[in-house]
Structure formats: structure tokens, C-alpha cells
Design a protein around this motif. Sequence first.
Motif, PDB file in Angstrom:
ATOM      1  N   ALA A   1      53.386  15.059  29.038  1.00  0.00           N
ATOM      2  CA  ALA A   1      54.222  15.780  29.961  1.00  0.00           C
ATOM      3  C   ALA A   1      53.536  15.932  31.319  1.00  0.00           C
ATOM      4  O   ALA A   1      54.194  16.006  32.332  1.00  0.00           O
ATOM      5  N   LEU A   2      52.219  15.978  31.312  1.00  0.00           N
ATOM      6  CA  LEU A   2      51.477  16.189  32.554  1.00  0.00           C
ATOM      7  C   LEU A   2      51.635  15.021  33.522  1.00  0.00           C
ATOM      8  O   LEU A   2      51.717  15.206  34.724  1.00  0.00           O
ATOM      9  N   PHE A   3      51.744  13.798  32.994  1.00  0.00           N
ATOM     10  CA  PHE A   3      51.796  12.616  33.854  1.00  0.00           C
ATOM     11  C   PHE A   3      53.206  12.040  34.007  1.00  0.00           C
ATOM     12  O   PHE A   3      53.368  10.950  34.540  1.00  0.00           O
ATOM     13  N   GLU A   4      54.244  12.741  33.580  1.00  0.00           N
ATOM     14  CA  GLU A   4      55.613  12.233  33.678  1.00  0.00           C
ATOM     15  C   GLU A   4      56.046  11.973  35.115  1.00  0.00           C
ATOM     16  O   GLU A   4      56.852  11.096  35.370  1.00  0.00           O
ATOM     17  N   HIS A   5      55.536  12.716  36.057  1.00  0.00           N
ATOM     18  CA  HIS A   5      55.919  12.572  37.464  1.00  0.00           C
ATOM     19  C   HIS A   5      54.788  11.971  38.289  1.00  0.00           C
ATOM     20  O   HIS A   5      54.684  12.207  39.485  1.00  0.00           O
ATOM     21  N   GLY A   6      53.910  11.201  37.655  1.00  0.00           N
ATOM     22  CA  GLY A   6      52.776  10.601  38.346  1.00  0.00           C
ATOM     23  C   GLY A   6      51.508  11.402  38.111  1.00  0.00           C
ATOM     24  O   GLY A   6      51.505  12.431  37.446  1.00  0.00           O
ATOM     25  N   ARG A   7      50.425  10.914  38.666  1.00  0.00           N
ATOM     26  CA  ARG A   7      49.128  11.578  38.499  1.00  0.00           C
ATOM     27  C   ARG A   7      49.078  12.816  39.391  1.00  0.00           C
ATOM     28  O   ARG A   7      49.288  12.725  40.600  1.00  0.00           O
ATOM     29  N   PRO A   8      48.777  13.982  38.813  1.00  0.00           N
ATOM     30  CA  PRO A   8      48.722  15.200  39.629  1.00  0.00           C
ATOM     31  C   PRO A   8      47.502  15.204  40.547  1.00  0.00           C
ATOM     32  O   PRO A   8      46.444  14.679  40.198  1.00  0.00           O
ATOM     33  N   ALA A   9      47.650  15.800  41.710  1.00  0.00           N
ATOM     34  CA  ALA A   9      46.532  15.922  42.643  1.00  0.00           C
ATOM     35  C   ALA A   9      45.496  16.905  42.113  1.00  0.00           C
ATOM     36  O   ALA A   9      44.302  16.753  42.330  1.00  0.00           O
ATOM     37  N   ARG A  10      45.975  17.925  41.393  1.00  0.00           N
ATOM     38  CA  ARG A  10      45.056  18.884  40.782  1.00  0.00           C
ATOM     39  C   ARG A  10      45.783  19.594  39.643  1.00  0.00           C
ATOM     40  O   ARG A  10      47.007  19.688  39.630  1.00  0.00           O
ATOM     41  N   VAL A  11      45.009  20.095  38.704  1.00  0.00           N
ATOM     42  CA  VAL A  11      45.537  20.847  37.571  1.00  0.00           C
ATOM     43  C   VAL A  11      44.883  22.217  37.598  1.00  0.00           C
ATOM     44  O   VAL A  11      43.662  22.326  37.696  1.00  0.00           O
ATOM     45  N   GLN A  12      45.696  23.264  37.531  1.00  0.00           N
ATOM     46  CA  GLN A  12      45.178  24.626  37.517  1.00  0.00           C
ATOM     47  C   GLN A  12      45.524  25.262  36.179  1.00  0.00           C
ATOM     48  O   GLN A  12      46.629  25.096  35.675  1.00  0.00           O
TER      49      GLN A  12
END
Length: 64
Positions: A1-12
Motif C-alpha cells: 500500500a505504501l508504494f501504490e502511488h509511487g515511491r514516497p519522498a519520506r515516511v513519518q
Amino acid sequence: ALFEHGRPARVQLLVLIDRGWRELPIEARYIGRKIQTAANEIIEVKFNEIDQTEKVLLVEKVED
């Protein structure tokens, strides 16, 4: 689910309770409550929707 919209710039990370113990090099940025516990203690969080009560319990871990 974390990468469904591409690679995140950061995760908090947000946690309800931070026990202070670190097993991985990950630390929460947002903390609801910080409680120091011993190695033989765990924290149980009860929710109305599941447990019909709301409370936080510090209990001794039971070994199998």
C-alpha cells in the motif's frame, strides 16, 4: 500500500505509546505518550469498538 502511488519522498511514523525500546533503527516522529517499561512488561491498549472499554494497561508479560 505504501508504494501504490509511487515511491514516497519520506515516511513519518506515528505511535500511540512509545516504550523507549529500539529493535530497529526506526523512531516515531509523532508520539501520543512516552512510557518507560521494563523488559518483562507490555502495554495493552483497549478500544471501545473492540473491547467495549477504553483504557491503557501496563501488564507483566506472561512467558509461554
